[in-house]
Design a protein around this motif. Structure first.
Motif, PDB file in Angstrom:
ATOM      1  N   ARG A   1      -8.379   7.934   8.299  1.00 24.57           N
ATOM      2  CA  ARG A   1      -8.953   6.586   8.159  1.00 24.57           C
ATOM      3  C   ARG A   1      -8.784   6.073   6.739  1.00 24.57           C
ATOM      4  NH1 ARG A   1     -12.788   8.746  11.653  1.00 24.57           N
ATOM      5  NH2 ARG A   1     -14.190   9.294   9.943  1.00 24.57           N
ATOM      6  N   LYS A   2      -9.031   6.940   5.759  1.00 24.56           N
ATOM      7  CA  LYS A   2      -8.885   6.537   4.362  1.00 24.56           C
ATOM      8  C   LYS A   2      -7.437   6.161   4.065  1.00 24.56           C
ATOM      9  CE  LYS A   2      -9.596   8.063  -0.370  1.00 24.56           C
ATOM     10  NZ  LYS A   2      -9.935   9.154  -1.258  1.00 24.56           N
ATOM     11  N   ALA A   3      -6.508   6.980   4.518  1.00 24.24           N
ATOM     12  CA  ALA A   3      -5.082   6.703   4.297  1.00 24.24           C
ATOM     13  C   ALA A   3      -4.670   5.415   5.000  1.00 24.24           C
ATOM     14  CB  ALA A   3      -4.232   7.872   4.778  1.00 24.24           C
ATOM     15  N   GLU A   4      -5.206   5.182   6.194  1.00 24.90           N
ATOM     16  CA  GLU A   4      -4.870   3.967   6.940  1.00 24.90           C
ATOM     17  C   GLU A   4      -5.350   2.729   6.188  1.00 24.90           C
ATOM     18  OE1 GLU A   4      -4.760   3.007  11.597  1.00 24.90           O
ATOM     19  OE2 GLU A   4      -6.795   3.330  10.825  1.00 24.90           O
ATOM     20  N   VAL A   5      -6.545   2.804   5.604  1.00 22.93           N
ATOM     21  CA  VAL A   5      -7.053   1.673   4.823  1.00 22.93           C
ATOM     22  C   VAL A   5      -6.183   1.456   3.588  1.00 22.93           C
ATOM     23  CG1 VAL A   5      -8.998   0.864   3.418  1.00 22.93           C
ATOM     24  CG2 VAL A   5      -9.416   1.812   5.694  1.00 22.93           C
ATOM     25  N   GLU A   6      -5.799   2.534   2.922  1.00 16.96           N
ATOM     26  CA  GLU A   6      -4.927   2.405   1.749  1.00 16.96           C
ATOM     27  C   GLU A   6      -3.599   1.757   2.129  1.00 16.96           C
ATOM     28  OE1 GLU A   6      -4.501   6.148  -0.276  1.00 16.96           O
ATOM     29  OE2 GLU A   6      -6.657   6.391  -0.495  1.00 16.96           O
ATOM     30  N   LEU A   7      -3.034   2.186   3.257  1.00 15.96           N
ATOM     31  CA  LEU A   7      -1.781   1.596   3.727  1.00 15.96           C
ATOM     32  C   LEU A   7      -1.984   0.128   4.081  1.00 15.96           C
ATOM     33  CD1 LEU A   7       1.168   1.768   4.554  1.00 15.96           C
ATOM     34  CD2 LEU A   7       0.435   2.749   6.736  1.00 15.96           C
TER      35      LEU A   7
ATOM     36  N   LEU B   1      -4.135  -1.958   2.809  1.00 20.92           N
ATOM     37  CA  LEU B   1      -4.237  -2.742   1.575  1.00 20.92           C
ATOM     38  C   LEU B   1      -2.867  -2.939   0.936  1.00 20.92           C
ATOM     39  CD1 LEU B   1      -7.516  -1.190   0.116  1.00 20.92           C
ATOM     40  CD2 LEU B   1      -7.246  -3.394   1.278  1.00 20.92           C
ATOM     41  N   ALA B   2      -2.038  -1.916   0.999  1.00 20.01           N
ATOM     42  CA  ALA B   2      -0.674  -2.036   0.460  1.00 20.01           C
ATOM     43  C   ALA B   2       0.140  -3.044   1.268  1.00 20.01           C
ATOM     44  CB  ALA B   2       0.013  -0.676   0.442  1.00 20.01           C
ATOM     45  N   VAL B   3      -0.022  -3.027   2.577  1.00 24.52           N
ATOM     46  CA  VAL B   3       0.693  -3.991   3.434  1.00 24.52           C
ATOM     47  C   VAL B   3       0.208  -5.403   3.133  1.00 24.52           C
ATOM     48  CG1 VAL B   3       0.996  -4.766   5.825  1.00 24.52           C
ATOM     49  CG2 VAL B   3       1.292  -2.350   5.254  1.00 24.52           C
ATOM     50  N   ALA B   4      -1.093  -5.575   2.953  1.00 22.62           N
ATOM     51  CA  ALA B   4      -1.633  -6.902   2.626  1.00 22.62           C
ATOM     52  C   ALA B   4      -1.045  -7.402   1.305  1.00 22.62           C
ATOM     53  CB  ALA B   4      -3.154  -6.843   2.554  1.00 22.62           C
ATOM     54  N   GLU B   5      -0.939  -6.508   0.340  1.00 29.08           N
ATOM     55  CA  GLU B   5      -0.327  -6.882  -0.943  1.00 29.08           C
ATOM     56  C   GLU B   5       1.146  -7.242  -0.747  1.00 29.08           C
ATOM     57  OE1 GLU B   5       0.440  -5.051  -5.403  1.00 29.08           O
ATOM     58  OE2 GLU B   5      -0.919  -4.007  -4.035  1.00 29.08           O
ATOM     59  N   ALA B   6       1.822  -6.502   0.105  1.00 30.01           N
ATOM     60  CA  ALA B   6       3.236  -6.789   0.376  1.00 30.01           C
ATOM     61  C   ALA B   6       3.400  -8.160   1.012  1.00 30.01           C
ATOM     62  CB  ALA B   6       3.837  -5.707   1.275  1.00 30.01           C
ATOM     63  N   VAL B   7       2.504  -8.506   1.930  1.00 28.82           N
ATOM     64  CA  VAL B   7       2.574  -9.830   2.566  1.00 28.82           C
ATOM     65  C   VAL B   7       2.410 -10.911   1.508  1.00 28.82           C
ATOM     66  CG1 VAL B   7       1.419 -11.408   4.181  1.00 28.82           C
ATOM     67  CG2 VAL B   7       1.863  -9.032   4.851  1.00 28.82           C
ATOM     68  N   GLN B   8       1.490 -10.690   0.573  1.00 31.84           N
ATOM     69  CA  GLN B   8       1.323 -11.670  -0.513  1.00 31.84           C
ATOM     70  C   GLN B   8       2.595 -11.766  -1.347  1.00 31.84           C
ATOM     71  OE1 GLN B   8      -2.196 -10.243  -2.561  1.00 31.84           O
ATOM     72  NE2 GLN B   8      -3.404 -11.914  -1.680  1.00 31.84           N
ATOM     73  N   MET B   9       3.195 -10.630  -1.645  1.00 33.81           N
ATOM     74  CA  MET B   9       4.395 -10.620  -2.488  1.00 33.81           C
ATOM     75  C   MET B   9       5.594 -11.251  -1.773  1.00 33.81           C
ATOM     76  SD  MET B   9       3.363  -9.421  -5.308  1.00 33.81           S
ATOM     77  CE  MET B   9       4.894  -9.181  -6.165  1.00 33.81           C
ATOM     78  N   PHE B  10       5.743 -10.959  -0.479  1.00 40.69           N
ATOM     79  CA  PHE B  10       6.884 -11.494   0.275  1.00 40.69           C
ATOM     80  C   PHE B  10       6.640 -12.929   0.731  1.00 40.69           C
ATOM     81  CE2 PHE B  10       7.885  -6.948   0.773  1.00 40.69           C
ATOM     82  CZ  PHE B  10       9.257  -6.963   0.522  1.00 40.69           C
TER      83      PHE B  10
ATOM     84  N   LEU C   1      -3.160  -5.892   8.521  1.00 37.23           N
ATOM     85  CA  LEU C   1      -3.899  -6.979   7.887  1.00 37.23           C
ATOM     86  C   LEU C   1      -5.325  -7.045   8.432  1.00 37.23           C
ATOM     87  CD1 LEU C   1      -1.192  -9.805   7.715  1.00 37.23           C
ATOM     88  CD2 LEU C   1      -2.111  -8.431   5.824  1.00 37.23           C
ATOM     89  N   GLY C   2      -5.480  -6.786   9.726  1.00 38.85           N
ATOM     90  CA  GLY C   2      -6.817  -6.742  10.323  1.00 38.85           C
ATOM     91  C   GLY C   2      -7.658  -5.615   9.741  1.00 38.85           C
ATOM     92  N   ILE C   3      -7.036  -4.471   9.555  1.00 37.40           N
ATOM     93  CA  ILE C   3      -7.736  -3.324   8.954  1.00 37.40           C
ATOM     94  C   ILE C   3      -8.138  -3.657   7.521  1.00 37.40           C
ATOM     95  CG2 ILE C   3      -7.456  -0.945   8.152  1.00 37.40           C
ATOM     96  CD1 ILE C   3      -5.620  -0.523  10.638  1.00 37.40           C
ATOM     97  N   ALA C   4      -7.234  -4.274   6.766  1.00 40.20           N
ATOM     98  CA  ALA C   4      -7.526  -4.635   5.373  1.00 40.20           C
ATOM     99  C   ALA C   4      -8.664  -5.652   5.315  1.00 40.20           C
ATOM    100  CB  ALA C   4      -6.275  -5.186   4.696  1.00 40.20           C
TER     101      ALA C   4
END
Length: 96
Positions: free
Chosen positions: A38-44, A46-55, A76-79
């Motif tokens: 669960r912790k790793a999934e949340v970290e991933l 958050l990284a995906v959400a940041e990637a969406v912002q960057m892209f 994004l839903g998890i983030a």
């Protein structure tokens, strides 16, 4: 005085207790692993959400990350849920 035999087979009660101890140990191991996942999934997420912002868009992030748009949206839903939980925790601490 009684003599104990080390090769004596354990009683049914002892066998059951040992089986239960092993089962509880396995359940504990699974619980700990689930928490790590669960912790790793949340970290991933958050990284995906940041990637969406960057892209800029989900579609661009999907192409850049080589990840289906549906997966991007799931993360994004998890983030979003993690951010809401963090906000609730912060508010609860501030209120006390």
């Amino acid at each position: 005085m009684t003599v104990q035999h080390p090769e004596k087979t354990p009683s049914r009660k002892q066998r059951l207790q040992e089986k239960q101890r092993r089962q509880l140990a396995v359940v504990d191991t699974v619980d700990k692993a689930e928490a790590k996942v669960r912790k790793a999934e949340v970290e991933l997420a958050l990284a995906v959400a940041e990637a969406v912002q960057m892209f800029g868009t989900e579609q661009s992030a999907s192409e850049g990350l080589d990840m289906p748009v549906e997966t991007i949206r799931r993360f994004l839903g998890i983030a979003k849920a993690a951010a809401a939980a963090d906000q609730a925790d912060t508010e609860a601490v501030a209120a006390s």
